[in-house]
Design a protein around this motif. Sequence first.
Motif, PDB file in Angstrom:
ATOM      1  N   LEU A  45       0.863  -1.090   0.037  1.00 47.66           N
ATOM      2  CA  LEU A  45       0.027  -0.135  -0.266  1.00 47.66           C
ATOM      3  C   LEU A  45       0.837   1.127   0.076  1.00 47.66           C
ATOM      4  CD1 LEU A  45      -2.447  -1.089   2.822  1.00 47.66           C
ATOM      5  CD2 LEU A  45      -3.000  -0.844   0.282  1.00 47.66           C
ATOM      6  N   VAL A  46       0.507   2.370  -0.845  1.00 47.63           N
ATOM      7  CA  VAL A  46       1.334   3.345  -1.136  1.00 47.63           C
ATOM      8  C   VAL A  46       0.480   4.702  -1.019  1.00 47.63           C
ATOM      9  CG1 VAL A  46       1.680   2.882  -3.492  1.00 47.63           C
ATOM     10  CG2 VAL A  46       3.065   4.591  -2.228  1.00 47.63           C
ATOM     11  N   ASP A  47       0.759   5.664  -0.338  1.00 52.00           N
ATOM     12  CA  ASP A  47      -0.367   6.892  -0.429  1.00 52.00           C
ATOM     13  C   ASP A  47      -0.078   7.430  -1.800  1.00 52.00           C
ATOM     14  OD1 ASP A  47      -2.195   8.848   1.450  1.00 52.00           O
ATOM     15  OD2 ASP A  47      -0.584   9.986   0.134  1.00 52.00           O
ATOM     16  N   HIS A  48      -1.192   7.773  -2.410  1.00 47.66           N
ATOM     17  CA  HIS A  48      -1.229   8.531  -3.872  1.00 47.66           C
ATOM     18  C   HIS A  48      -0.616   9.944  -3.668  1.00 47.66           C
ATOM     19  CE1 HIS A  48      -3.281   9.850  -7.738  1.00 47.66           C
ATOM     20  NE2 HIS A  48      -2.178   9.378  -7.815  1.00 47.66           N
ATOM     21  N   LEU A  49      -0.937  10.784  -3.227  1.00 48.36           N
ATOM     22  CA  LEU A  49      -0.272  12.022  -3.004  1.00 48.36           C
ATOM     23  C   LEU A  49       0.992  12.185  -2.356  1.00 48.36           C
ATOM     24  CD1 LEU A  49      -3.446  14.647  -3.022  1.00 48.36           C
ATOM     25  CD2 LEU A  49      -2.263  13.591  -4.779  1.00 48.36           C
ATOM     26  N   ALA A  75       5.715  -5.807 -12.749  1.00 49.60           N
ATOM     27  CA  ALA A  75       6.780  -6.670 -13.122  1.00 49.60           C
ATOM     28  C   ALA A  75       7.495  -7.620 -11.946  1.00 49.60           C
ATOM     29  CB  ALA A  75       8.068  -5.820 -13.666  1.00 49.60           C
ATOM     30  N   ALA A  76       7.490  -6.917 -10.880  1.00 49.86           N
ATOM     31  CA  ALA A  76       8.263  -7.767  -9.652  1.00 49.86           C
ATOM     32  C   ALA A  76       6.977  -8.695  -9.236  1.00 49.86           C
ATOM     33  CB  ALA A  76       8.569  -6.844  -8.722  1.00 49.86           C
ATOM     34  N   GLY A  77       5.868  -8.662  -9.695  1.00 52.41           N
ATOM     35  CA  GLY A  77       4.814  -9.629  -9.036  1.00 52.41           C
ATOM     36  C   GLY A  77       4.417  -9.310  -7.584  1.00 52.41           C
ATOM     37  N   VAL A  78       4.502  -7.961  -7.303  1.00 55.72           N
ATOM     38  CA  VAL A  78       3.911  -7.338  -6.203  1.00 55.72           C
ATOM     39  C   VAL A  78       2.368  -6.818  -6.212  1.00 55.72           C
ATOM     40  CG1 VAL A  78       4.039  -5.510  -4.572  1.00 55.72           C
ATOM     41  CG2 VAL A  78       5.988  -6.570  -5.404  1.00 55.72           C
ATOM     42  N   LYS A  79       1.470  -7.254  -5.549  1.00 54.70           N
ATOM     43  CA  LYS A  79       0.139  -6.833  -5.581  1.00 54.70           C
ATOM     44  C   LYS A  79       0.180  -5.575  -4.636  1.00 54.70           C
ATOM     45  CE  LYS A  79      -1.406 -11.453  -4.944  1.00 54.70           C
ATOM     46  NZ  LYS A  79      -2.101 -12.549  -3.933  1.00 54.70           N
ATOM     47  N   TRP A  80      -0.350  -4.303  -5.503  1.00 59.99           N
ATOM     48  CA  TRP A  80      -0.181  -3.128  -4.805  1.00 59.99           C
ATOM     49  C   TRP A  80      -1.473  -2.191  -5.155  1.00 59.99           C
ATOM     50  CZ3 TRP A  80      -0.064   1.444  -7.544  1.00 59.99           C
ATOM     51  CH2 TRP A  80      -0.121   1.548  -9.028  1.00 59.99           C
ATOM     52  N   ARG A  81      -1.644  -1.492  -4.201  1.00 66.10           N
ATOM     53  CA  ARG A  81      -2.992  -0.551  -4.162  1.00 66.10           C
ATOM     54  C   ARG A  81      -2.552   1.040  -3.727  1.00 66.10           C
ATOM     55  NH1 ARG A  81      -4.395  -4.343  -6.407  1.00 66.10           N
ATOM     56  NH2 ARG A  81      -6.127  -5.670  -6.634  1.00 66.10           N
ATOM     57  N   LEU A  82      -3.092   1.982  -4.371  1.00 64.77           N
ATOM     58  CA  LEU A  82      -2.975   3.106  -3.606  1.00 64.77           C
ATOM     59  C   LEU A  82      -3.867   3.489  -2.656  1.00 64.77           C
ATOM     60  CD1 LEU A  82      -3.386   5.222  -7.319  1.00 64.77           C
ATOM     61  CD2 LEU A  82      -1.303   4.882  -5.951  1.00 64.77           C
ATOM     62  N   MET A  83      -3.236   4.335  -1.686  1.00 73.08           N
ATOM     63  CA  MET A  83      -4.195   4.532  -0.521  1.00 73.08           C
ATOM     64  C   MET A  83      -4.617   6.056  -0.856  1.00 73.08           C
ATOM     65  SD  MET A  83      -2.082   3.046   2.873  1.00 73.08           S
ATOM     66  CE  MET A  83      -0.367   4.206   2.541  1.00 73.08           C
ATOM     67  N   MET A  84      -5.787   6.219  -0.392  1.00 74.59           N
ATOM     68  CA  MET A  84      -6.518   7.617  -0.459  1.00 74.59           C
ATOM     69  C   MET A  84      -6.112   8.059  -1.830  1.00 74.59           C
ATOM     70  SD  MET A  84      -7.657   7.831   2.544  1.00 74.59           S
ATOM     71  CE  MET A  84      -8.085   9.452   2.811  1.00 74.59           C
ATOM     72  N   PRO A  85      -6.443   7.403  -2.937  1.00 75.51           N
ATOM     73  CA  PRO A  85      -6.251   7.938  -4.153  1.00 75.51           C
ATOM     74  C   PRO A  85      -7.056   9.044  -4.665  1.00 75.51           C
ATOM     75  CG  PRO A  85      -7.601   6.221  -4.568  1.00 75.51           C
ATOM     76  CD  PRO A  85      -7.299   6.062  -3.009  1.00 75.51           C
ATOM     77  N   LEU A  86      -6.401   9.881  -5.343  1.00 72.14           N
ATOM     78  CA  LEU A  86      -7.220  11.163  -5.961  1.00 72.14           C
ATOM     79  C   LEU A  86      -7.116  11.073  -7.582  1.00 72.14           C
ATOM     80  CD1 LEU A  86      -8.328  13.847  -4.823  1.00 72.14           C
ATOM     81  CD2 LEU A  86      -6.109  14.865  -5.432  1.00 72.14           C
ATOM     82  N   LEU A  87      -8.109  10.153  -7.925  1.00 72.74           N
ATOM     83  CA  LEU A  87      -8.255   9.944  -9.303  1.00 72.74           C
ATOM     84  C   LEU A  87      -9.910  10.183  -9.884  1.00 72.74           C
ATOM     85  CD1 LEU A  87      -6.352   6.485  -9.337  1.00 72.74           C
ATOM     86  CD2 LEU A  87      -5.389   8.829 -10.267  1.00 72.74           C
TER      87      LEU A  87
END
Length: 519
Positions: free
Chosen positions: A174-178, A195-207
């Motif tokens: 998990l990584v904060d977007h802003l 590419a590394a095979g990591v499942k990831w998501r944005l935290m508090m995304p501004l999209l």
Amino acid sequence: MTLIPQIADFWLAVELIIRVVALGIVPENRRPSSSTAWLLLIFLIPVVGLPLYLFLGSPWVHGKRFEQQVAANRATLEYTRSLPDAPQGARPSPQLDAVLRMNRSLTGLPCVTGEVIALHSDSSATYEAMARAVDAAEHHVHVEFYIQSWDEVTDVLYDALRRAAARGVDVRLLVDHLGSRKYPGWRHFGRRLDAAGVKWRLMMPLLPLKGRFRRPDLRNHRKVLIVDGTRAFIGSHNLIDPSYHLRRNIRAGREWVDLSVEVTGEIVLEAQAIFAMDWFFESGEVLDLEAVAPELSPEAAKELALRFDGEVPVVPLGQGPVVGGCAPQPGRPAAVVNAMQLVPSGPGYPTEPNLKMFLSLIQNATKRVSITSPYFIPDEALLSAIQSAAYKGVEVELFVGQESDQFIVNHAQRSYYSALLAAGVRIYRYPAPAVLHAKYMTVDGEVGVIGSANMDFRSFALNYEMMLLAFGGDLDDLLRDNDAYYRSVSTELTAQEWAAEPWHRRYIDNVCRLMSAVL
């Protein structure tokens, strides 16, 4: 021409209505200083102040995310209902016991056991320690950090995450977007994780174009790495080069000084629970914590309880904790059991658990309080608690940076120095060009608290944070040893020196103090 006076009269009437309505709405459930700042802005520039207040005025999340947080808190309380407030063998003072019960009622997380593996300061050494832990992972790795950048310094960790995913370990990130998007490499960061095979998501995304919009002032500021549910890193480090890739920092030789603790034991399960909540909020996936949590047998639980009272073996040279990335300390006790409790906070917690914990610990102090905070902007209650402790004869010291990376915060923080010095608080300023970014507190040689939260309104209400409270073991001792190091390299600010500050800097300090309250 006759319309102009009518328009002017109409506009004056609208502004008057806005001001009258604001008087009765803005102060609701808001700090007096924040209410005053918002009202001043609305009264002076209604056309600007009102839209800003409607957009940013409430510090709490609403709608679906708030409902999810309430449900998660209830589920946590139910899941931990059978556990005691503190582990068997722990002996908190009556005052501390009350704080533990308060923390649990606000967050659902009881006090459990945990052991300190190491206290980490140097960023490169910290990422290497994290990489070693990830390389030993067998089942899963959970990563949650506010700022992340896959650069030359952090490559050792991300490469370890890649190796873990390649051997079948579930790696979630998990990584904060802003929080991260303004740093070099962000455009390719997601692709590199894929590419590394990591499942990831944005935290508090501004999209907004993708239907994912959050208030830009609400962020997830937590910082935690969990390996197999048995080991965790918790503290103030972000995953980025300590210069933050900013040219002005590189030219000035400016780097961030952080502090994180590596722990094992039952406390890691609480870190898992907090990560699982955040992962669910951003991905919709429910993690089965029972499937990944290590079981604690009755025999192991009994042994942990006994070790609160038993003699502790001494670690031979080379097997102790790492402090500041240096060599282990000879003669440090090994396997020291701490009573530990994680205290999450943020926009989903209107009760502000971290603020209440800080207040209670400071108010109960009888001997000593030491606070390290890079952004120190206390509200009225916290400032009063610190001053009152000092007036009662408690030794209170505050470690801050001589320089800050944020202009408004730096000057707002300075505006409190006069009141603190007058009460007898000793202020130590960590030397520039370094930016002191560690966040922890020790109280009475009994309690240590470390994590991601600053002592400011943003950390108490607008940011999702996580603090680790520990007592009865060695974490408090290690943090006080770190205090001694900070004290040795810092310069103490005296009342006489502060009184000589030029008036124009005091003016800027006070203006920034008012601006910092408009939240």
